[in-house]
Design a protein around this motif. Structure first.
Motif, PDB file in Angstrom:
ATOM      1  N   VAL A 185       0.860  -1.191   0.000  1.00  0.00           N
ATOM      2  CA  VAL A 185       0.000   0.000   0.000  1.00  0.00           C
ATOM      3  C   VAL A 185       0.894   1.238   0.000  1.00  0.00           C
ATOM      4  O   VAL A 185       1.734   1.419   0.883  1.00  0.00           O
ATOM      5  CB  VAL A 185      -0.919   0.024   1.229  1.00  0.00           C
ATOM      6  N   ARG A 186       0.720   2.072  -1.007  1.00  0.00           N
ATOM      7  CA  ARG A 186       1.513   3.296  -1.105  1.00  0.00           C
ATOM      8  C   ARG A 186       1.107   4.277  -0.007  1.00  0.00           C
ATOM      9  O   ARG A 186      -0.042   4.307   0.418  1.00  0.00           O
ATOM     10  CB  ARG A 186       1.318   3.945  -2.472  1.00  0.00           C
ATOM     11  N   LYS A 187       2.048   5.099   0.414  1.00  0.00           N
ATOM     12  CA  LYS A 187       1.731   6.139   1.388  1.00  0.00           C
ATOM     13  C   LYS A 187       2.656   7.330   1.193  1.00  0.00           C
ATOM     14  O   LYS A 187       3.652   7.252   0.463  1.00  0.00           O
ATOM     15  CB  LYS A 187       1.833   5.606   2.818  1.00  0.00           C
ATOM     16  N   THR A 188       2.321   8.437   1.849  1.00  0.00           N
ATOM     17  CA  THR A 188       3.198   9.604   1.814  1.00  0.00           C
ATOM     18  C   THR A 188       4.381   9.333   2.727  1.00  0.00           C
ATOM     19  O   THR A 188       4.229   8.935   3.879  1.00  0.00           O
ATOM     20  CB  THR A 188       2.446  10.857   2.289  1.00  0.00           C
ATOM     21  N   ILE A 189       5.572   9.522   2.176  1.00  0.00           N
ATOM     22  CA  ILE A 189       6.796   9.178   2.898  1.00  0.00           C
ATOM     23  C   ILE A 189       7.627  10.436   3.110  1.00  0.00           C
ATOM     24  O   ILE A 189       7.907  11.180   2.172  1.00  0.00           O
ATOM     25  CB  ILE A 189       7.610   8.137   2.117  1.00  0.00           C
ATOM     26  N   ASP A 190       7.969  10.674   4.345  1.00  0.00           N
ATOM     27  CA  ASP A 190       8.833  11.810   4.681  1.00  0.00           C
ATOM     28  C   ASP A 190       9.933  11.270   5.593  1.00  0.00           C
ATOM     29  O   ASP A 190       9.725  11.106   6.797  1.00  0.00           O
ATOM     30  CB  ASP A 190       8.036  12.909   5.380  1.00  0.00           C
ATOM     31  N   VAL A 191      11.066  10.971   5.007  1.00  0.00           N
ATOM     32  CA  VAL A 191      12.128  10.286   5.731  1.00  0.00           C
ATOM     33  C   VAL A 191      13.323  11.219   5.910  1.00  0.00           C
ATOM     34  O   VAL A 191      13.871  11.719   4.928  1.00  0.00           O
ATOM     35  CB  VAL A 191      12.581   9.021   4.969  1.00  0.00           C
ATOM     36  N   PRO A 192      13.756  11.473   7.143  1.00  0.00           N
ATOM     37  CA  PRO A 192      14.979  12.258   7.328  1.00  0.00           C
ATOM     38  C   PRO A 192      16.170  11.498   6.770  1.00  0.00           C
ATOM     39  O   PRO A 192      16.219  10.260   6.832  1.00  0.00           O
ATOM     40  CB  PRO A 192      15.073  12.420   8.846  1.00  0.00           C
ATOM     41  N   SER A 193      17.130  12.208   6.241  1.00  0.00           N
ATOM     42  CA  SER A 193      18.273  11.531   5.633  1.00  0.00           C
ATOM     43  C   SER A 193      19.363  11.207   6.638  1.00  0.00           C
ATOM     44  O   SER A 193      20.259  10.411   6.342  1.00  0.00           O
ATOM     45  CB  SER A 193      18.849  12.379   4.491  1.00  0.00           C
ATOM     46  N   VAL A 194      19.318  11.793   7.836  1.00  0.00           N
ATOM     47  CA  VAL A 194      20.324  11.523   8.865  1.00  0.00           C
ATOM     48  C   VAL A 194      19.625  11.307  10.210  1.00  0.00           C
ATOM     49  O   VAL A 194      18.796  12.124  10.616  1.00  0.00           O
ATOM     50  CB  VAL A 194      21.340  12.675   8.998  1.00  0.00           C
ATOM     51  N   THR A 195      19.954  10.205  10.873  1.00  0.00           N
ATOM     52  CA  THR A 195      19.442   9.945  12.222  1.00  0.00           C
ATOM     53  C   THR A 195      20.612   9.565  13.125  1.00  0.00           C
ATOM     54  O   THR A 195      21.678   9.160  12.653  1.00  0.00           O
ATOM     55  CB  THR A 195      18.408   8.804  12.221  1.00  0.00           C
ATOM     56  N   LEU A 196      20.396   9.696  14.434  1.00  0.00           N
ATOM     57  CA  LEU A 196      21.460   9.444  15.402  1.00  0.00           C
ATOM     58  C   LEU A 196      20.906   8.720  16.620  1.00  0.00           C
ATOM     59  O   LEU A 196      19.828   9.056  17.118  1.00  0.00           O
ATOM     60  CB  LEU A 196      22.089  10.779  15.846  1.00  0.00           C
ATOM     61  N   GLU A 197      21.630   7.707  17.062  1.00  0.00           N
ATOM     62  CA  GLU A 197      21.336   7.089  18.352  1.00  0.00           C
ATOM     63  C   GLU A 197      22.660   6.753  19.034  1.00  0.00           C
ATOM     64  O   GLU A 197      23.688   6.593  18.377  1.00  0.00           O
ATOM     65  CB  GLU A 197      20.477   5.839  18.199  1.00  0.00           C
ATOM     66  N   PHE A 198      22.622   6.675  20.346  1.00  0.00           N
ATOM     67  CA  PHE A 198      23.826   6.375  21.115  1.00  0.00           C
ATOM     68  C   PHE A 198      23.725   4.975  21.702  1.00  0.00           C
ATOM     69  O   PHE A 198      22.650   4.522  22.099  1.00  0.00           O
ATOM     70  CB  PHE A 198      24.011   7.399  22.243  1.00  0.00           C
ATOM     71  N   LYS A 199      24.867   4.304  21.756  1.00  0.00           N
ATOM     72  CA  LYS A 199      24.948   2.961  22.308  1.00  0.00           C
ATOM     73  C   LYS A 199      25.996   2.935  23.424  1.00  0.00           C
ATOM     74  O   LYS A 199      27.012   3.638  23.348  1.00  0.00           O
ATOM     75  CB  LYS A 199      25.357   1.954  21.224  1.00  0.00           C
ATOM     76  N   PRO A 200      25.765   2.097  24.447  1.00  0.00           N
ATOM     77  CA  PRO A 200      26.758   1.980  25.517  1.00  0.00           C
ATOM     78  C   PRO A 200      27.961   1.173  25.064  1.00  0.00           C
ATOM     79  O   PRO A 200      27.886   0.387  24.114  1.00  0.00           O
ATOM     80  CB  PRO A 200      25.991   1.257  26.627  1.00  0.00           C
TER      81      PRO A 200
ATOM     82  N   GLY B   5      19.106  17.033  -0.661  1.00  0.00           N
ATOM     83  CA  GLY B   5      19.238  18.467  -0.481  1.00  0.00           C
ATOM     84  C   GLY B   5      19.317  18.905   0.971  1.00  0.00           C
ATOM     85  O   GLY B   5      19.897  19.955   1.278  1.00  0.00           O
ATOM     86  N   GLU B   6      18.737  18.119   1.895  1.00  0.00           N
ATOM     87  CA  GLU B   6      18.727  18.488   3.309  1.00  0.00           C
ATOM     88  C   GLU B   6      19.771  17.743   4.134  1.00  0.00           C
ATOM     89  O   GLU B   6      19.872  17.949   5.336  1.00  0.00           O
ATOM     90  CB  GLU B   6      17.335  18.213   3.895  1.00  0.00           C
ATOM     91  N   THR B   7      20.541  16.878   3.495  1.00  0.00           N
ATOM     92  CA  THR B   7      21.432  15.996   4.249  1.00  0.00           C
ATOM     93  C   THR B   7      22.490  16.754   5.039  1.00  0.00           C
ATOM     94  O   THR B   7      22.732  16.447   6.218  1.00  0.00           O
ATOM     95  CB  THR B   7      22.112  14.982   3.304  1.00  0.00           C
ATOM     96  N   LEU B   8      23.125  17.742   4.450  1.00  0.00           N
ATOM     97  CA  LEU B   8      24.210  18.434   5.147  1.00  0.00           C
ATOM     98  C   LEU B   8      23.714  19.151   6.389  1.00  0.00           C
ATOM     99  O   LEU B   8      24.358  19.081   7.456  1.00  0.00           O
ATOM    100  CB  LEU B   8      24.911  19.416   4.210  1.00  0.00           C
ATOM    101  N   SER B   9      22.568  19.829   6.308  1.00  0.00           N
ATOM    102  CA  SER B   9      22.056  20.528   7.484  1.00  0.00           C
ATOM    103  C   SER B   9      21.654  19.533   8.571  1.00  0.00           C
ATOM    104  O   SER B   9      21.901  19.765   9.769  1.00  0.00           O
ATOM    105  CB  SER B   9      20.870  21.423   7.106  1.00  0.00           C
ATOM    106  N   GLU B  10      21.043  18.407   8.171  1.00  0.00           N
ATOM    107  CA  GLU B  10      20.689  17.378   9.146  1.00  0.00           C
ATOM    108  C   GLU B  10      21.940  16.762   9.771  1.00  0.00           C
ATOM    109  O   GLU B  10      21.992  16.488  10.980  1.00  0.00           O
ATOM    110  CB  GLU B  10      19.838  16.293   8.475  1.00  0.00           C
ATOM    111  N   TRP B  11      22.948  16.540   8.965  1.00  0.00           N
ATOM    112  CA  TRP B  11      24.220  15.995   9.454  1.00  0.00           C
ATOM    113  C   TRP B  11      24.844  16.937  10.483  1.00  0.00           C
ATOM    114  O   TRP B  11      25.299  16.511  11.545  1.00  0.00           O
ATOM    115  CB  TRP B  11      25.159  15.774   8.277  1.00  0.00           C
TER     116      TRP B  11
END
Length: 421
Positions: free
Chosen positions: A211-226, A246-252
Motif C-alpha cells: 500500500v503506497r503512502k506519503t513518505i517523509d524520511v529524514p536523511s540523517v538519524t542518530l542514536e547512542f549505544k553503551p 538536499g537536506e542531508t548536510l544541514s541534518e548531518w
C-alpha cells in the motif's frame, strides 16, 4: 592531473550520483511510451514541427523519421492519439535510450519535477530505490520504515512483474527502463501495487502487495549505544545516513553537534546501509569530517582519461573519533564514495556486506520547458584508484544480517569492532 584541459570539471561539484539512476529515485517518476509500456504524461507542450535540418547536421538523414511520422499521421486509425508534443518526447527518449546507458535518461517535465521532489525526501510511493543488476531491474534498497521494507522487500531483489489492479496494469519488466518502472510503481497514497520478486536463494517467485503512502524520511538519524560496560553511557554514536539529498548536510550538522556535546562519546559508527547515493558533493562533505585537509575524497575521470580530484578543504570535526563504516549491498554511489575514501585514507574498517557497485557520475541538465537530461559524464574512483562499478567495495569484516533473528547482527559486529580500535 591535467588541470588546464579539465577546468570544466569544477562545474560538476554538485552532480547527482543516482543509484541506478533514480534510486531513485525513491519510486518517483513517470512512464514513457516505448517498448509496449504505458505513457502517462499529464500534459505536453504545443509542438511546432519544422523539417529544416541544422547546418551542422546536414550529414544526418532524417528521411526515415519523417516517413514514419507521416505514415502514422496518414494511416493511424485514432487521430486523437497522435499528440505531436507527446510524439516528440517519445522520440527524444528513444534517442537517449539508444546510447545503451541506463543512467543516461531524458526526463519530461513531470518526471523531472518528481526527481527534484524525491531528493527532498517527501513523496507518495512505496519507498524503494530501483536500478539494475546487470540488465535486470532490481531493488537497490528499501527506505527505512517504508511500506516496501515493512512488506519484506530486500536489497538485491529482482523485480520480475509489476501489477496495479486498479489501473488494469500487469507487465513483465524485461527491457523496461527505470523511468517506465518508476511510473508503474509510483502512485497516490492509499493505493496498492503488487511486485513479483526473484530473490537469491529462493526458488519460487515472491509476490508482495504494498500500500503506497506519503513518505517523509529524514536523511540523517542518530542514536547512542553503551560501550563494553553496558549501562546508560553514550560511548558510541551510531549516525545513519539514508541518502545524500538536499537536506542531508544541514541534518548531518545537527547530529554532529549532538555528538560533540556528549562528553562520553569516543566512537562513531557511520551507517550507510541501504543508502543509494545522491549528490556527489554530499559524500565529499561528510568524508571531510573524518579526513585531513588536502586529502583526496574522490577522483573523477572523464572519457578522455583526464582526472580531477575532490579534496578536503576544511578541518574535520570527527577526525579524532574511533570510527567504522557499516554498509550492505544497498549501499551505492555516494555511499561508496564515502566508505571508499575513509578506508583508503584512514584505514577505517568497512563492516557488513559487499556494496552495490555504482561507479559513474550523472550530470543533471535543465532543458527547455522544464524537461531534464541526466547524462553520464564520468566515472569515479576511490583515492587509491579503485573503480567499484558492478563490483562494489568488499568489507573488511563480512557479516550478514540473519533474517531469523531479531538482533541487528551487522550493527552488533560494528559495535564490537569499533571498541577494539
Amino acid at each position: 592531473m591535467q588541470k588546464a584541459k579539465y577546468s570544466k570539471f569544477k562545474l560538476v561539484r554538485n552532480l547527482l550520483l543516482f543509484c541506478l539512476l533514480f534510486s531513485f529515485i525513491f519510486t518517483g517518476g513517470y512512464s514513457i511510451g516505448r517498448n509496449g509500456f504505458i505513457a502517462d504524461f499529464k500534459s505536453f507542450p504545443k509542438a511546432t514541427i519544422s523539417r529544416n535540418v541544422p547546418p551542422d547536421k546536414q550529414n544526418v538523414d532524417f528521411e526515415l523519421f519523417w516517413k514514419v511520422w507521416d505514415t502514422l499521421d496518414l494511416r493511424y486509425f485514432d487521430k486523437s492519439k497522435l499528440v505531436p508534443g507527446k510524439m516528440v518526447y517519445g522520440a527524444i527518449s528513444g534517442m537517449v535510450a539508444a546510447v545503451g546507458d541506463p543512467y543516461t535518461v531524458f526526463l519530461p517535465p513531470d518526471g523531472n519535477k518528481l526527481v527534484q521532489e524525491d531528493l527532498k525526501g517527501n513523496f507518495d510511493g512505496i519507498g524503494i530505490q530501483i536500478g539494475y543488476i546487470g540488465t535486470l531491474l532490481a531493488v537497490i534498497a528499501p527506505l527505512p520504515g517504508s511500506p516496501a521494507e515493512e512488506a519484506g522487500v530486500k536489497p538485491g531483489d529482482l523485480i520480475a512483474v509489476i501489477k496495479d489492479a486498479e489501473k488494469g496494469i500487469e507487465v513483465g519488466t524485461g527491457g523496461m527502463s527505470i523511468p517506465d518502472a518508476v511510473g508503474l510503481i509510483r502512485g497516490s497514497a492509499g493505493t496498492k501495487v503488487e511486485l513479483t520478486l526473484l530473490r537469491e536463494g529462493t526458488k519460487e517467485p515472491i509476490k508482495v502487495e504494498i500500500v503506497r503512502k506519503t513518505i517523509d524520511v529524514p536523511s540523517v538519524t542518530l542514536e547512542f549505544k553503551p560501550g563494553v560496560s553496558g549501562g546508560t553511557d553514550k560511548s558510541i554514536a551510531v549516525i545513519r545516513v539514508t541518502k545524500f539529498g538536499g537536506e542531508t548536510l544541514s541534518e548531518w550538522n545537527e547530529k554532529v553537534a549532538e555528538i560533540l556535546n556528549e562528553a562520553d562519546t569516543k566512537m562513531i559508527i557511520v551507517d550507510v546501509r541501504n543508502n543509494p547515493g545522491g549528490y556527489l558533493q554530499g559524500a565529499v562533505d561528510l568524508a571531510s569530517e573524518f579526513l585531513e585537509t588536502g586529502e583526496t575524497v574522490v577522483i573523477e575521470e572523464n572519457g578522455k582519461g583526464e582526472r580531477e580530484e575532490s579534496k578536503v578543504v576544511r578541518i574535520g570535526r570527527l577526525r579524532n573519533f574511533k570510527t567504522v563504516v557499516l554498509m550492505n549491498k544497498g549501499s551505492a554511489s555516494a555511499s561508496e564514495i564515502l566508505a571508499g575514501a575513509l578506508r583508503d585514507q584512514k584505514k577505517i574498517k568497512l563492516i557488513g556486506d559487499t556494496s552495490f557497485g555504482k561507479g559513474t557520475i550523472q550530470e543533471p541538465q535543465q532543458i527547455n520547458g522544464g524537461s531534464g537530461l541526466h547524462i553520464t559524464i564520468a566515472k569515479w574512483l576511490t583515492p587509491k584508484g579503485t573503480w567499484v562499478h558492478e563490483k562494489g567495495l568488499e568489507p573488511d569484516v563480512k557479516v550478514e544480517d540473519k533474517e531469523d533473528t531479531k538482533e541487528d547482527d551487522q550493527l552488533q559486529t560494528a559495535i564490537d569492532e569499533v571498541q577494539k580500535l
